[in-house]
Design a protein around this motif. Structure first.
Motif, short mmCIF file in Angstrom:
data_model
loop_
_atom_site.label_atom_id
_atom_site.label_comp_id
_atom_site.label_asym_id
_atom_site.label_seq_id
_atom_site.Cartn_x
_atom_site.Cartn_y
_atom_site.Cartn_z
N GLY A 11 0.82 -1.22 0.00
CA GLY A 11 0.00 0.00 0.00
C GLY A 11 0.85 1.26 0.00
O GLY A 11 0.57 2.21 -0.73
N ILE A 12 1.89 1.26 0.81
CA ILE A 12 2.78 2.42 0.85
C ILE A 12 3.50 2.58 -0.48
O ILE A 12 3.61 3.69 -1.02
CB ILE A 12 3.78 2.29 2.02
CG1 ILE A 12 3.04 2.41 3.36
CG2 ILE A 12 4.88 3.33 1.92
CD1 ILE A 12 3.88 2.07 4.56
N LEU A 17 4.25 5.29 -5.67
CA LEU A 17 4.28 5.16 -7.12
C LEU A 17 3.26 6.08 -7.78
O LEU A 17 3.57 6.75 -8.78
CB LEU A 17 4.03 3.71 -7.53
CG LEU A 17 4.05 3.41 -9.03
CD1 LEU A 17 5.42 3.70 -9.60
CD2 LEU A 17 3.66 1.98 -9.28
N LEU A 18 2.07 6.15 -7.23
CA LEU A 18 1.05 7.05 -7.79
C LEU A 18 1.45 8.52 -7.66
O LEU A 18 1.13 9.33 -8.52
CB LEU A 18 -0.29 6.80 -7.12
CG LEU A 18 -1.01 5.52 -7.53
CD1 LEU A 18 -2.28 5.34 -6.70
CD2 LEU A 18 -1.33 5.54 -9.00
N ALA A 19 2.16 8.84 -6.59
CA ALA A 19 2.61 10.23 -6.42
C ALA A 19 3.69 10.60 -7.41
O ALA A 19 3.90 11.78 -7.70
CB ALA A 19 3.11 10.44 -4.99
N ASN A 20 4.39 9.61 -7.94
CA ASN A 20 5.50 9.87 -8.85
C ASN A 20 5.20 9.50 -10.30
O ASN A 20 6.12 9.37 -11.10
CB ASN A 20 6.74 9.11 -8.39
CG ASN A 20 7.35 9.71 -7.16
OD1 ASN A 20 7.60 10.90 -7.11
ND2 ASN A 20 7.58 8.90 -6.15
N VAL A 21 3.94 9.36 -10.65
CA VAL A 21 3.60 9.02 -12.03
C VAL A 21 3.98 10.15 -12.99
O VAL A 21 4.52 9.91 -14.07
CB VAL A 21 2.10 8.66 -12.16
CG1 VAL A 21 1.66 8.61 -13.60
CG2 VAL A 21 1.82 7.34 -11.48
N GLY A 22 3.73 11.38 -12.60
CA GLY A 22 4.07 12.53 -13.45
C GLY A 22 5.56 12.63 -13.72
O GLY A 22 5.98 12.72 -14.89
N LEU A 65 17.46 15.24 -15.83
CA LEU A 65 18.05 15.30 -14.50
C LEU A 65 17.10 15.97 -13.51
O LEU A 65 17.19 15.71 -12.31
CB LEU A 65 19.39 16.04 -14.53
CG LEU A 65 20.54 15.30 -15.21
CD1 LEU A 65 21.79 16.16 -15.23
CD2 LEU A 65 20.81 13.97 -14.54
N ALA A 66 16.21 16.80 -14.00
CA ALA A 66 15.22 17.42 -13.12
C ALA A 66 14.20 16.41 -12.63
O ALA A 66 13.52 16.64 -11.62
CB ALA A 66 14.53 18.57 -13.84
N ASN A 67 14.09 15.30 -13.33
CA ASN A 67 13.13 14.26 -12.96
C ASN A 67 13.78 13.12 -12.18
O ASN A 67 13.25 12.01 -12.14
CB ASN A 67 12.44 13.70 -14.20
CG ASN A 67 11.50 14.70 -14.81
OD1 ASN A 67 10.76 15.35 -14.10
ND2 ASN A 67 11.54 14.83 -16.12
N VAL A 68 14.91 13.37 -11.55
CA VAL A 68 15.59 12.35 -10.77
C VAL A 68 14.73 11.84 -9.60
O VAL A 68 14.80 10.65 -9.27
CB VAL A 68 16.97 12.87 -10.28
CG1 VAL A 68 17.56 11.97 -9.23
CG2 VAL A 68 17.91 12.98 -11.45
N PRO A 69 13.88 12.66 -8.97
CA PRO A 69 13.04 12.10 -7.91
C PRO A 69 12.11 10.98 -8.38
O PRO A 69 11.59 10.23 -7.57
CB PRO A 69 12.22 13.30 -7.42
CG PRO A 69 13.07 14.47 -7.73
CD PRO A 69 13.78 14.12 -9.00
N SER A 70 11.95 10.84 -9.68
CA SER A 70 11.12 9.74 -10.17
C SER A 70 11.80 8.40 -9.94
O SER A 70 11.14 7.35 -10.04
CB SER A 70 10.80 9.92 -11.65
OG SER A 70 11.98 9.83 -12.41
N LEU A 71 13.08 8.40 -9.61
CA LEU A 71 13.76 7.15 -9.27
C LEU A 71 13.15 6.54 -8.01
O LEU A 71 13.16 5.32 -7.84
CB LEU A 71 15.26 7.39 -9.09
CG LEU A 71 16.01 7.83 -10.34
CD1 LEU A 71 17.47 8.09 -10.01
CD2 LEU A 71 15.88 6.81 -11.45
N ILE A 72 12.61 7.39 -7.14
CA ILE A 72 11.89 6.88 -5.97
C ILE A 72 10.66 6.11 -6.43
O ILE A 72 10.32 5.07 -5.87
CB ILE A 72 11.51 8.04 -5.02
CG1 ILE A 72 12.77 8.71 -4.48
CG2 ILE A 72 10.62 7.58 -3.90
CD1 ILE A 72 12.52 10.00 -3.75
#
Length: 114
Positions: A11-12, A17-22, A65-72
């Motif tokens: 669930g977490i 994952l849903l928060a980082n779809v964009g 590189l600006a989308n590096v948080p999507s690695l989470i």
């Protein structure tokens, strides 16, 4: 209790994952553009063409590189995969089952019937 822990972790991970779809979509688009720019850069024979493709490539690289948080988000997707794999896991056979020839025969016979 083990299933509850897997459900909680899943669930977490799903929420992360849903928060980082964009950002994941942005990273994918930027990497596709970067790949296309690299191919065009290698095809280009003129110096001015290489400079222009290089500048476009630098812009795409900085955007990716600006989308590096999507690695989470990718890590969360991997955690979801592990939770799914663990949830539907099968029991491991015991040592006696592996040594018993009749158990292996039954398994192979069942596979042949399919």
């Amino acid at each position: 209790m083990k299933k509850f822990g897997l459900l909680l972790a899943g669930g977490i991970a799903a929420c992360v994952l849903l928060a980082n779809v964009g950002p994941l979509a942005g990273l994918a688009i930027c990497l596709v553009i970067l790949y296309f720019v690299f191919k065009q850069f290698m095809k280009s024979e003129s110096t001015s063409g290489k400079i222009i493709w290089g500048l476009i490539g630098l812009a795409a690289l900085s955007a990716s590189l600006a989308n590096v948080p999507s690695l989470i988000g990718l890590a969360a997707a991997y955690v979801l995969y592990l939770v799914y794999k663990k949830w539907n896991g099968t029991k491991k056979s015991t040592k006696n089952d592996e040594q018993d020839p009749f158990v292996n025969f039954e398994k192979q016979w069942a596979e042949l019937k399919r």
